[in-house]
Write a protein that holds these residues in place. Structure first.
Motif, PDB file in Angstrom:
ATOM      1  N   ALA A  55      -7.365  11.679  10.893  1.00  0.00           N
ATOM      2  CA  ALA A  55      -8.176  12.860  11.211  1.00  0.00           C
ATOM      3  C   ALA A  55      -9.567  12.760  10.602  1.00  0.00           C
ATOM      4  O   ALA A  55     -10.543  13.236  11.185  1.00  0.00           O
ATOM      5  CB  ALA A  55      -7.472  14.120  10.716  1.00  0.00           C
ATOM      6  N   ARG A  56      -9.672  12.116   9.426  1.00  0.00           N
ATOM      7  CA  ARG A  56     -10.949  12.080   8.707  1.00  0.00           C
ATOM      8  C   ARG A  56     -11.586  10.703   8.738  1.00  0.00           C
ATOM      9  O   ARG A  56     -12.577  10.459   8.051  1.00  0.00           O
ATOM     10  CB  ARG A  56     -10.731  12.502   7.249  1.00  0.00           C
ATOM     11  CG  ARG A  56     -10.223  13.906   7.116  1.00  0.00           C
ATOM     12  CD  ARG A  56     -11.347  14.882   7.427  1.00  0.00           C
ATOM     13  NE  ARG A  56     -10.841  16.220   7.692  1.00  0.00           N
ATOM     14  CZ  ARG A  56     -11.624  17.295   7.769  1.00  0.00           C
ATOM     15  NH1 ARG A  56     -12.917  17.170   7.589  1.00  0.00           N
ATOM     16  NH2 ARG A  56     -11.110  18.464   8.022  1.00  0.00           N
ATOM     17  N   ASP A  57     -10.964   9.795   9.468  1.00  0.00           N
ATOM     18  CA  ASP A  57     -11.453   8.426   9.575  1.00  0.00           C
ATOM     19  C   ASP A  57     -11.669   7.811   8.187  1.00  0.00           C
ATOM     20  O   ASP A  57     -12.721   7.235   7.887  1.00  0.00           O
ATOM     21  CB  ASP A  57     -12.755   8.408  10.393  1.00  0.00           C
ATOM     22  CG  ASP A  57     -13.045   7.004  10.908  1.00  0.00           C
ATOM     23  OD1 ASP A  57     -12.101   6.185  10.948  1.00  0.00           O
ATOM     24  OD2 ASP A  57     -14.222   6.718  11.246  1.00  0.00           O
ATOM     25  N   LEU A  58     -10.665   7.946   7.346  1.00  0.00           N
ATOM     26  CA  LEU A  58     -10.755   7.439   5.971  1.00  0.00           C
ATOM     27  C   LEU A  58      -9.978   6.135   5.818  1.00  0.00           C
ATOM     28  O   LEU A  58      -8.920   5.967   6.428  1.00  0.00           O
ATOM     29  CB  LEU A  58     -10.155   8.469   4.991  1.00  0.00           C
ATOM     30  CG  LEU A  58     -10.978   9.714   4.706  1.00  0.00           C
ATOM     31  CD1 LEU A  58     -10.149  10.711   3.890  1.00  0.00           C
ATOM     32  CD2 LEU A  58     -12.258   9.346   3.955  1.00  0.00           C
ATOM     33  N   PRO A  59     -10.469   5.229   4.964  1.00  0.00           N
ATOM     34  CA  PRO A  59      -9.676   4.034   4.647  1.00  0.00           C
ATOM     35  C   PRO A  59      -8.351   4.439   3.996  1.00  0.00           C
ATOM     36  O   PRO A  59      -8.304   5.402   3.234  1.00  0.00           O
ATOM     37  CB  PRO A  59     -10.546   3.285   3.632  1.00  0.00           C
ATOM     38  CG  PRO A  59     -11.915   3.826   3.808  1.00  0.00           C
ATOM     39  CD  PRO A  59     -11.767   5.239   4.288  1.00  0.00           C
ATOM     40  N   ALA A  60      -7.296   3.675   4.307  1.00  0.00           N
ATOM     41  CA  ALA A  60      -5.975   3.985   3.748  1.00  0.00           C
ATOM     42  C   ALA A  60      -5.543   2.870   2.792  1.00  0.00           C
ATOM     43  O   ALA A  60      -5.849   1.695   3.006  1.00  0.00           O
ATOM     44  CB  ALA A  60      -4.960   4.126   4.876  1.00  0.00           C
ATOM     45  N   TYR A  61      -4.856   3.262   1.735  1.00  0.00           N
ATOM     46  CA  TYR A  61      -4.364   2.304   0.737  1.00  0.00           C
ATOM     47  C   TYR A  61      -2.857   2.467   0.589  1.00  0.00           C
ATOM     48  O   TYR A  61      -2.365   3.571   0.328  1.00  0.00           O
ATOM     49  CB  TYR A  61      -5.044   2.533  -0.618  1.00  0.00           C
ATOM     50  CG  TYR A  61      -6.529   2.233  -0.585  1.00  0.00           C
ATOM     51  CD1 TYR A  61      -7.017   0.969  -0.916  1.00  0.00           C
ATOM     52  CD2 TYR A  61      -7.430   3.211  -0.166  1.00  0.00           C
ATOM     53  CE1 TYR A  61      -8.373   0.697  -0.856  1.00  0.00           C
ATOM     54  CE2 TYR A  61      -8.792   2.943  -0.106  1.00  0.00           C
ATOM     55  CZ  TYR A  61      -9.255   1.684  -0.451  1.00  0.00           C
ATOM     56  OH  TYR A  61     -10.593   1.410  -0.383  1.00  0.00           O
ATOM     57  N   ALA A  62      -2.131   1.360   0.746  1.00  0.00           N
ATOM     58  CA  ALA A  62      -0.671   1.360   0.616  1.00  0.00           C
ATOM     59  C   ALA A  62      -0.332   0.902  -0.799  1.00  0.00           C
ATOM     60  O   ALA A  62      -0.608  -0.239  -1.179  1.00  0.00           O
ATOM     61  CB  ALA A  62      -0.057   0.403   1.635  1.00  0.00           C
TER      62      ALA A  62
ATOM     63  N   ALA B  51      -4.141   3.045  -8.951  1.00  0.00           N
ATOM     64  CA  ALA B  51      -3.681   1.722  -8.506  1.00  0.00           C
ATOM     65  C   ALA B  51      -4.463   1.277  -7.273  1.00  0.00           C
ATOM     66  O   ALA B  51      -4.868   0.112  -7.170  1.00  0.00           O
ATOM     67  CB  ALA B  51      -2.184   1.762  -8.207  1.00  0.00           C
ATOM     68  N   ALA B  52      -4.702   2.199  -6.345  1.00  0.00           N
ATOM     69  CA  ALA B  52      -5.435   1.845  -5.122  1.00  0.00           C
ATOM     70  C   ALA B  52      -6.851   1.401  -5.465  1.00  0.00           C
ATOM     71  O   ALA B  52      -7.367   0.414  -4.919  1.00  0.00           O
ATOM     72  CB  ALA B  52      -5.468   3.040  -4.164  1.00  0.00           C
ATOM     73  N   PHE B  53      -7.480   2.116  -6.416  1.00  0.00           N
ATOM     74  CA  PHE B  53      -8.847   1.755  -6.807  1.00  0.00           C
ATOM     75  C   PHE B  53      -8.871   0.336  -7.391  1.00  0.00           C
ATOM     76  O   PHE B  53      -9.694  -0.494  -7.008  1.00  0.00           O
ATOM     77  CB  PHE B  53      -9.380   2.761  -7.827  1.00  0.00           C
ATOM     78  CG  PHE B  53     -10.725   2.369  -8.383  1.00  0.00           C
ATOM     79  CD1 PHE B  53     -11.884   2.617  -7.667  1.00  0.00           C
ATOM     80  CD2 PHE B  53     -10.822   1.720  -9.615  1.00  0.00           C
ATOM     81  CE1 PHE B  53     -13.129   2.240  -8.170  1.00  0.00           C
ATOM     82  CE2 PHE B  53     -12.066   1.340 -10.123  1.00  0.00           C
ATOM     83  CZ  PHE B  53     -13.217   1.603  -9.394  1.00  0.00           C
ATOM     84  N   TYR B  54      -7.966   0.059  -8.316  1.00  0.00           N
ATOM     85  CA  TYR B  54      -8.006  -1.248  -8.989  1.00  0.00           C
ATOM     86  C   TYR B  54      -7.496  -2.371  -8.105  1.00  0.00           C
ATOM     87  O   TYR B  54      -7.936  -3.510  -8.227  1.00  0.00           O
ATOM     88  CB  TYR B  54      -7.224  -1.190 -10.309  1.00  0.00           C
ATOM     89  CG  TYR B  54      -8.005  -0.467 -11.386  1.00  0.00           C
ATOM     90  CD1 TYR B  54      -9.075  -1.085 -12.033  1.00  0.00           C
ATOM     91  CD2 TYR B  54      -7.716   0.841 -11.725  1.00  0.00           C
ATOM     92  CE1 TYR B  54      -9.812  -0.421 -12.999  1.00  0.00           C
ATOM     93  CE2 TYR B  54      -8.440   1.521 -12.693  1.00  0.00           C
ATOM     94  CZ  TYR B  54      -9.497   0.883 -13.325  1.00  0.00           C
ATOM     95  OH  TYR B  54     -10.237   1.544 -14.270  1.00  0.00           O
ATOM     96  N   ARG B  55      -6.551  -2.078  -7.204  1.00  0.00           N
ATOM     97  CA  ARG B  55      -6.051  -3.117  -6.293  1.00  0.00           C
ATOM     98  C   ARG B  55      -7.073  -3.384  -5.187  1.00  0.00           C
ATOM     99  O   ARG B  55      -7.113  -4.474  -4.625  1.00  0.00           O
ATOM    100  CB  ARG B  55      -4.717  -2.689  -5.667  1.00  0.00           C
ATOM    101  CG  ARG B  55      -3.609  -2.431  -6.667  1.00  0.00           C
ATOM    102  CD  ARG B  55      -2.986  -3.701  -7.193  1.00  0.00           C
ATOM    103  NE  ARG B  55      -2.260  -4.410  -6.164  1.00  0.00           N
ATOM    104  CZ  ARG B  55      -1.967  -5.707  -6.226  1.00  0.00           C
ATOM    105  NH1 ARG B  55      -2.360  -6.424  -7.254  1.00  0.00           N
ATOM    106  NH2 ARG B  55      -1.294  -6.294  -5.254  1.00  0.00           N
ATOM    107  N   GLY B  56      -7.841  -2.377  -4.805  1.00  0.00           N
ATOM    108  CA  GLY B  56      -8.897  -2.546  -3.810  1.00  0.00           C
ATOM    109  C   GLY B  56      -8.368  -3.089  -2.498  1.00  0.00           C
ATOM    110  O   GLY B  56      -7.372  -2.600  -1.957  1.00  0.00           O
TER     111      GLY B  56
END
Ligand code: KG4
Ligand code: ZN
Length: 338
Positions: A101-108, A315-320
């Motif tokens: 909906a917001r066209d945002l990058p997703a992090y698993a 975790a998402a920030f550091y894993r990039g």
């Protein structure tokens, strides 16, 4: 970089807003303990239904507390596993909907990476504490895992050892049940242990000197059961001594292996993570023995030890890019390997 984190892998529904993997603008958690307590453990079907009921509100509250709208985000991070399938899909569906909906990058995000990266979050207990800056050894102790990890850098880690049977938290929950302490058993057992004698009963320290970094807690749990079978009154009249003696055995093994790994690998820092790192005995003992060995001992703030969404955003920030996936490919993966 401001990320929205979402966590629904077990029985807590959580959302958080975190800047640069460190500064927590909000961290909201809806606990389901009251719904599972009478069953003595997490009932997966109840957990997923409850997540579905509250996930929208929990995300809204996280935004509200942070004073942010969806326009302010650079991405959305969600736990995809390991965990309960029906629970995971609720968080993943929410994250996917927001990302589309917001066209945002997703992090698993791997839930266990989340626990590890809780050590990088700003610590409101000691705000000046810097995040780990070099290689360290991290002990992840939760309801489902007991893993000893060599963290060479935020991007590079390797498992040194893990439990061969029960996880440390599982042992806490099972022994708490033997003592009639209810669910989840870790916190009340921890409290009870404070007034007991840790040397009252000599419970086994499995694998403590076997040279490996693996753990085993099922023998300890069985030893407590045999002790209570032989001395049924102890469950009432000496419950605090049993709790303290059990805790001493768990903590002894966890500290011995973590500190031996730090020594063998020549790292200057050890860190704790996961729900059992909320344990007062473990926190104090690892600090005491680690510092005596000249090590820096990191322990996340209590609120970030047990399941939460701030650690998932960190975790998402550091894993990039290693965690980034097209939103259409976000999938729950109940057996997601480290
Ligand atoms: O990490 P977590 O919140 O959920 C999982 O990913 O499993 O860990 C939950 C586990 C439970 O087994 C709970 O009994 C244990 O952490 N726990 C504790 C304490 N607080 C939570 N165990 C010992 N002492 C505590 N204070
Ligand atoms: Zn967890």
């Amino acid at each position: 970089m401001r990320l929205l984190g979402i966590e629904t892998s077990c029985d807590d529904t959580a959302a958080a807003v975190v800047v640069d993997g460190r500064h927590v603008e909000s961290s909201v958690l809806a606990s389901q303990d009251d719904f599972h307590r009478k069953y003595g453990g997490v009932v997966p079907e109840i957990a997923s239904r409850r997540h579905a009921e509250v996930i929208g509100t929990v995300v809204e509250q996280a935004l509200e507390k942070a004073g942010r709208t969806f326009e302010d985000f650079d991405g959305v991070a969600v736990t995809v596993g390991p965990g309960l399938a029906g629970s995971l899909v609720v968080g993943v569906a929410a994250a996917q909907a927001i990302a589309f909906a917001r066209d945002l990058p997703a992090y698993a995000v791997n839930h266990l990476h989340g626990h590890l990266f809780a050590n990088y979050l700003e610590n409101s207990d000691t705000p000046e504490q810097a995040p780990p800056d070099g290689p360290f050894v991290c002990l992840i102790v939760s309801g489902g895992h007991t893993d000893l990890i060599h963290v060479e850098s935020p991007a590079q880690h390797r498992i040194l050892g893990r439990t061969l049977d029960d996880a440390a938290g599982e042992a806490y929950d099972k022994v708490a049940r033997l003592l009639g302490l209810g669910f989840p058993g870790g916190p009340p057992l921890d409290d009870l242990a404070k007034s007991g004698n840790p040397r009252a009963v000599e419970f086994p320290r499995s694998l403590i000197a076997d040279g490996s970094y693996n753990f085993s807690f099922s023998g300890l749990k069985t030893a407590v059961r045999y002790h209570l079978d032989a001395h049924p009154d102890d469950a009432v009249s000496r419950a605090a001594d049993i709790a303290a003696s059990f805790q001493a055995a768990v903590v002894d093994v966890l500290c011995a292996k973590t500190l031996r790994a730090a020594d063998a690998l020549g790292v200057g820092t050890v860190a704790l993570a996961g729900g059992v790192s909320a344990n007062s005995g473990l926190r104090a003992e690892l600090r005491r023995r680690g510092e005596a060995q000249g090590l820096r001992v990191l322990v996340p703030p209590l609120a970030y030890c047990t399941d939460n969404a701030a650690m998932i955003a960190a975790a998402a920030f550091y894993r990039g890019n290693a965690a980034r996936v097209p939103a259409a490919q976000l999938r729950a993966d109940p057996n997601f390997a480290w």
